[in-house]
Write a protein that holds these residues in place. Structure first.
Motif, PDB file in Angstrom:
ATOM      1  N   ALA A   7       0.837  -1.204   0.000  1.00 21.75           N
ATOM      2  CA  ALA A   7       0.000   0.000   0.000  1.00 21.75           C
ATOM      3  C   ALA A   7       0.871   1.253   0.000  1.00 21.75           C
ATOM      4  O   ALA A   7       0.442   2.321  -0.446  1.00 21.75           O
ATOM      5  CB  ALA A   7      -0.928   0.004   1.218  1.00 21.75           C
ATOM      6  N   THR A  74      -0.396  12.401  -5.183  1.00 25.61           N
ATOM      7  CA  THR A  74      -0.470  13.613  -4.360  1.00 25.61           C
ATOM      8  C   THR A  74      -0.554  14.848  -5.250  1.00 25.61           C
ATOM      9  O   THR A  74      -1.388  15.742  -5.021  1.00 25.61           O
ATOM     10  CB  THR A  74       0.770  13.698  -3.439  1.00 25.61           C
ATOM     11  OG1 THR A  74       0.778  12.540  -2.594  1.00 25.61           O
ATOM     12  CG2 THR A  74       0.766  14.948  -2.598  1.00 25.61           C
ATOM     13  N   LEU A  77      -3.977  15.052  -6.870  1.00 24.42           N
ATOM     14  CA  LEU A  77      -5.029  15.523  -5.952  1.00 24.42           C
ATOM     15  C   LEU A  77      -4.879  17.021  -5.672  1.00 24.42           C
ATOM     16  O   LEU A  77      -5.871  17.754  -5.607  1.00 24.42           O
ATOM     17  CB  LEU A  77      -4.994  14.702  -4.655  1.00 24.42           C
ATOM     18  CG  LEU A  77      -5.477  13.247  -4.849  1.00 24.42           C
ATOM     19  CD1 LEU A  77      -5.010  12.342  -3.712  1.00 24.42           C
ATOM     20  CD2 LEU A  77      -7.008  13.210  -4.980  1.00 24.42           C
ATOM     21  N   HIS A  98      -6.717  10.447   3.207  1.00 23.65           N
ATOM     22  CA  HIS A  98      -5.256  10.542   3.335  1.00 23.65           C
ATOM     23  C   HIS A  98      -4.880  12.038   3.399  1.00 23.65           C
ATOM     24  O   HIS A  98      -5.611  12.896   2.905  1.00 23.65           O
ATOM     25  CB  HIS A  98      -4.665   9.904   2.077  1.00 23.65           C
ATOM     26  CG  HIS A  98      -3.200   9.657   2.110  1.00 23.65           C
ATOM     27  ND1 HIS A  98      -2.281  10.620   1.764  1.00 23.65           N
ATOM     28  CD2 HIS A  98      -2.478   8.550   2.418  1.00 23.65           C
ATOM     29  CE1 HIS A  98      -1.051  10.111   1.859  1.00 23.65           C
ATOM     30  NE2 HIS A  98      -1.142   8.853   2.261  1.00 23.65           N
ATOM     31  N   ALA A 145     -10.661   3.466  -1.589  1.00 19.18           N
ATOM     32  CA  ALA A 145     -10.418   2.654  -0.382  1.00 19.18           C
ATOM     33  C   ALA A 145      -9.347   3.381   0.411  1.00 19.18           C
ATOM     34  O   ALA A 145      -8.382   3.882  -0.170  1.00 19.18           O
ATOM     35  CB  ALA A 145      -9.947   1.255  -0.740  1.00 19.18           C
ATOM     36  N   PRO A 195      -1.677   6.856  -8.740  1.00 17.67           N
ATOM     37  CA  PRO A 195      -0.207   6.806  -8.745  1.00 17.67           C
ATOM     38  C   PRO A 195       0.252   5.636  -9.605  1.00 17.67           C
ATOM     39  O   PRO A 195      -0.446   4.632  -9.720  1.00 17.67           O
ATOM     40  CB  PRO A 195       0.115   6.516  -7.271  1.00 17.67           C
ATOM     41  CG  PRO A 195      -1.070   5.710  -6.787  1.00 17.67           C
ATOM     42  CD  PRO A 195      -2.269   6.039  -7.658  1.00 17.67           C
ATOM     43  N   LYS A 198       1.933   2.083  -7.055  1.00 13.84           N
ATOM     44  CA  LYS A 198       1.298   1.162  -6.096  1.00 13.84           C
ATOM     45  C   LYS A 198       0.736  -0.021  -6.904  1.00 13.84           C
ATOM     46  O   LYS A 198       1.498  -0.797  -7.452  1.00 13.84           O
ATOM     47  CB  LYS A 198       0.256   1.909  -5.277  1.00 13.84           C
ATOM     48  CG  LYS A 198       0.866   3.032  -4.396  1.00 13.84           C
ATOM     49  CD  LYS A 198      -0.211   3.691  -3.549  1.00 13.84           C
ATOM     50  CE  LYS A 198       0.226   4.990  -2.905  1.00 13.84           C
ATOM     51  NZ  LYS A 198       0.963   4.808  -1.640  1.00 13.84           N
TER      52      LYS A 198
HETATM   53  C1  LIG Z   1      -5.326   6.794  -0.217  1.00 17.07           C
HETATM   54  C2  LIG Z   1      -4.067   7.470  -0.680  1.00 17.07           C
HETATM   55  N1  LIG Z   1      -4.161   8.612  -1.357  1.00 17.07           N
HETATM   56  C3  LIG Z   1      -3.061   9.256  -1.823  1.00 17.07           C
HETATM   57  C4  LIG Z   1      -1.798   8.756  -1.602  1.00 17.07           C
HETATM   58  C5  LIG Z   1      -0.608   9.494  -2.129  1.00 17.07           C
HETATM   59  O1  LIG Z   1       0.078   8.751  -3.087  1.00 17.07           O
HETATM   60  P1  LIG Z   1       1.539   9.191  -3.555  1.00 17.07           P
HETATM   61  O2  LIG Z   1       2.419   9.129  -2.332  1.00 17.07           O
HETATM   62  O3  LIG Z   1       1.905   8.185  -4.562  1.00 17.07           O
HETATM   63  O4  LIG Z   1       1.468  10.566  -4.101  1.00 17.07           O
HETATM   64  C6  LIG Z   1      -1.648   7.574  -0.887  1.00 17.07           C
HETATM   65  C7  LIG Z   1      -0.304   7.024  -0.579  1.00 17.07           C
HETATM   66  O5  LIG Z   1      -0.121   6.218   0.289  1.00 17.07           O
HETATM   67  C8  LIG Z   1      -2.811   6.904  -0.423  1.00 17.07           C
HETATM   68  O6  LIG Z   1      -2.730   5.750   0.253  1.00 17.07           O
END
Ligand SMILES: Cc1ncc(COP(=O)(O)O)c(C=O)c1O
Length: 378
Positions: A7, A74, A77, A98, A145, A195, A198
């Motif tokens: 995750a 990130t 978003l 998150h 999720a 992303p 993951k």
């Molecule tokens: C639910 C959720 N949203 C957003 C992110 C952000 O992803 P990234 O670190 O790849 O930008 C994560 C990372 O763990 C996440 O679990």
């Protein structure tokens, strides 16, 4: 080593991801969208191919040029939230978001928000939605999720609600993309954030934001700069993808991501899901022998992904994670960048011990993790 931290980032990556990245670095090396010699044209073709692959995989019915590349989920978003909301607007988020959602949201001056409550299994209480609406509500942002709860939200019902109430709907699929079907059209999304690193089994440093054209028109780009297009103008182009892709993107990661998508498309989402379901079932069944460890989220297999977090009660989750590491089992403890979800599930401030399964996890991995847990939690 038994890697159960998928995750956070998946490991290993899909076949040929590293080869494709090396191919770009060692044998191509050209820019995109700027020069016109043949290797630069090859790069342009590869970038467009990936947009098309992502559009297919997520049932995105619009022009693939509305699939834009960012630095990760990130960044996607941030672009969707900060590029859309303005002072005076109100937004709804799930109670398990998150910080990739909460931090941009709380950083915008004059924007207010409410959290949609969820039940003890981690499912959003959609009945509460009408009472949370305000005249200035503009947007719903929801994790498909959560990265600690693992329960999969009903994105289709949320999409219907947003459509019926004239709200834009942004889905954070960081924990579902590559694990279960994510359908842009069926969920009536305005934007989908993903992303690469993951469940999509590729490298970090690149992500996608799939934008419905009417939503894209309302978004202000957060980054401006050269695009290799309209170079006679000092204004940002109005058309996509250029409007949201200033600067040179992470081309090695784009090559790698395309190789991963070729692999994922060949396996197919149904087979990806079936394998994960088998492992989740073994894990959850085995955990029944350890009632002192509370599983966060639903135990209904059909409605969860392989993010399995445990409220470890009298045991310290950081210590357990450390002891598991001594046996080669890699997990993540603590708060997982998600204070809101931990508060909602009653595991704040101590956090939880998270096991997260991936496409390359095996039944043996799960049996080993269960045995190790049983030995530690006597
Ligand atoms: C639910 C959720 N949203 C957003 C992110 C952000 O992803 P990234 O670190 O790849 O930008 C994560 C990372 O763990 C996440 O679990």
């Amino acid at each position: 080593m038994i890697y159960l931290d998928n995750a956070a980032t998946s490991f290993p990556k899909a076949p040929h991801v590293a080869d494709a990245m090396c191919h770009y670095l060692n044998s191509v090396g050209a820019p995109v969208n700027r020069s016109v010699y043949s290797s630069a044209m090859e790069v342009g073709f590869q970038v467009l191919t990936l947009r098309e692959q992502l559009a297919r995989f997520f049932h995105f019915p619009h022009d693939p040029n509305h699939v834009i590349f960012t630095a990760g989920a990130t960044a996607s978003l941030n672009q969707a939230i900060c590029g859309y909301l303005q002072s005076g607007d109100h937004c709804l988020v799930s109670a398990t978001e998150h910080n990739a959602v909460m931090r941009p949201l709380t950083a915008i001056d004059g924007v207010t928000f409410d959290r949609i409550p969820c039940d003890e299994e981690g499912f959003l209480q959609l009945d509460a939605l009408p009472s949370l609406l305000k005249p200035n509500t503009k947007l719903v942002v929801m994790a498909h999720a959560s990265n600690i709860v693992g329960s999969v939200q009903n994105a289709e019902a949320m999409g219907r609600f947003c459509h019926d109430h004239g709200l834009h709907f942004v889905l954070d699929a960081a924990q579902t993309a590559g694990h279960i079907a994510v359908d842009f059209e069926k969920f009536q999304l305005s934007a989908l954030a993903i992303p690469a690193h993951k469940g999509l089994l590729s490298a970090g440093g690149v992500g996608g934001l799939l934008l419905r054209p009417d939503f894209a028109k309302t978004l202000k780009p957060l980054i401006a700069g050269g695009t290799g297009s309209q170079s006679d103008s000092e204004q940002t182009p109005t058309y996509l993808p250029d409007r949201f892709e200033a600067g040179t993107p992470n081309l090695p990661a784009i090559y790698g991501w395309s190789a991963a998508m070729t692999y994922l498309e060949s396996v197919g989402i149904n087979a990806l899901r079936a394998h994960e379901l088998t492992l989740i079932q073994i894990f959850l069944t085995g955990l029944q022998a350890l009632p002192q460890l509370r599983v966060l989220g639903t135990t209904d297999l059909r409605r969860r992904v392989g993010v399995i977090s445990l409220d470890t009660g009298i045991y310290d989750n950081a210590q357990l994670s450390y002891q598991l590491e001594q046996q080669g089992i890699l997990t993540r403890c603590g708060l997982h960048c998600t204070p809101s979800a931990h508060k909602t599930m009653g595991t704040f401030p101590q956090g939880a011990l998270r096991f997260s399964l991936g496409h390359f996890s095996t039944k043996e991995d799960v049996y080993c993790a269960l045995e190790a847990l049983k030995a530690l939690c006597v």
